[in-house]
Design an enzyme around this catalytic site. Structure first.
Site, short mmCIF file in Angstrom:
data_model
loop_
_atom_site.label_atom_id
_atom_site.label_comp_id
_atom_site.label_asym_id
_atom_site.label_seq_id
_atom_site.Cartn_x
_atom_site.Cartn_y
_atom_site.Cartn_z
N PRO A 104 44.38 25.63 85.65
CA PRO A 104 43.31 26.37 84.98
C PRO A 104 42.95 25.91 83.57
O PRO A 104 41.79 25.61 83.30
CB PRO A 104 43.84 27.81 84.99
CG PRO A 104 44.68 27.87 86.22
CD PRO A 104 45.33 26.52 86.33
N LEU A 128 40.99 26.97 89.38
CA LEU A 128 40.44 27.93 88.43
C LEU A 128 41.01 29.31 88.73
O LEU A 128 41.10 29.70 89.89
CB LEU A 128 38.91 27.99 88.54
CG LEU A 128 38.11 26.70 88.33
CD1 LEU A 128 36.63 26.98 88.59
CD2 LEU A 128 38.32 26.15 86.93
N HIS A 129 41.41 30.05 87.71
CA HIS A 129 41.69 31.47 87.88
C HIS A 129 41.67 32.16 86.53
O HIS A 129 41.70 31.51 85.48
CB HIS A 129 42.98 31.73 88.67
CG HIS A 129 44.26 31.42 87.93
ND1 HIS A 129 44.66 32.10 86.80
CD2 HIS A 129 45.27 30.55 88.19
CE1 HIS A 129 45.83 31.64 86.40
NE2 HIS A 129 46.22 30.69 87.22
N GLN A 130 41.61 33.46 86.56
CA GLN A 130 41.49 34.22 85.32
C GLN A 130 42.78 34.17 84.52
O GLN A 130 43.87 34.00 85.08
CB GLN A 130 41.12 35.67 85.64
CG GLN A 130 42.15 36.43 86.43
CD GLN A 130 41.69 37.84 86.73
OE1 GLN A 130 41.12 38.52 85.87
NE2 GLN A 130 41.91 38.29 87.95
N ASP A 180 42.22 32.86 92.83
CA ASP A 180 42.47 31.43 92.67
C ASP A 180 41.39 30.64 93.42
O ASP A 180 41.18 30.86 94.62
CB ASP A 180 43.84 31.05 93.22
CG ASP A 180 44.96 31.41 92.26
OD1 ASP A 180 44.65 31.97 91.18
OD2 ASP A 180 46.13 31.16 92.58
#
Length: 211
Positions: A104, A128-130, A180
């Site tokens: 990320p 990508l993830h928060q 994710d």
């Protein structure tokens, strides 16, 4: 500069120069070629190393490109922003290439390369993830509220950066960060994280228009 950690002994090269002999390792040789390699998690140490190299190379030749190679699982958002801001601060174009993986935080750095100069090798993997807290938060309600507000701020900043560099809408980025999102090289190109896929130095790169 602290050497990146390695599970093996790094070879050293001894060269003859006009001043005598000089011994260097692979990372020093890469730096001589204006290549910065991020091959560890993104933390305060690696951020300091990378930012120092970026600023040194800018001072050395502000009109020449810097190449940033990324193979990192990601890491600290704060450390990532130090590298990100430096990439935007220096006068040089920063070309980015993902080999292996870009977790990320590292994915943001990959996307932040100079437009048209962002690449991935065919086997690259981008995630990508928060953002999330690195450890459980304890304390009074006021302390928890502070941490919650900071997490919201970091999430908003991450969305803003990805929107800027990928061309995706804020809604698309927000939705993709809810879970994710794992992308191969082709998907990373379609998403706007890179501009081309590079099979090899002698092979013409596959641009964003290729399928």
């Amino acid at each position: 500069m602290t050497r990146p950690s390695a599970r093996h002994v790094l070879p050293e090269f001894t060269e003859r120069t006009s001043a005598g002999t000089r011994t260097s390792d692979p990372y020093s040789k890469l730096l001589q070629e204006r290549i910065v390699f991020l091959g560890t998690p993104v933390d305060e140490t690696s951020a300091n190393d990378v930012t120092a190299q970026l600023m040194y190379l800018e001072h050395q030749a502000p009109d020449r490109d810097i190449e940033l190679y990324v193979n990192s699982p990601g890491g600290s958002f704060t450390a990532m922003t130090a590298i990100y801001d430096t990439m935007r601060y220096v006068a040089c174009d920063v070309a980015t290439t993902c080999l292996g993986q870009a977790g990320p935080s590292a994915a943001v750095l990959l996307a932040a390369g100079t437009p048209g100069k962002r690449a991935a090798l065919p086997g690259a993997r981008v995630v990508l993830h928060q953002p999330a807290l690195t450890e459980p938060v304890r304390g009074q309600a006021g302390d928890l509220a502070v941490h919650a507000a900071e997490l919201v701020r970091v999430r908003a900043r991450l969305e803003e950066i990805l929107v800027r560099h990928t061309g995706r809408t804020p809604g698309q980025v927000a939705a993709d960060l809810e879970r994710d999102t794992v992308l191969d090289a082709r998907q990373a190109r379609e998403y706007g994280l890179v501009d081309r896929i590079v099979p090899g130095r002698r092979t013409p790169p596959a641009s964003s228009g290729a399928r």
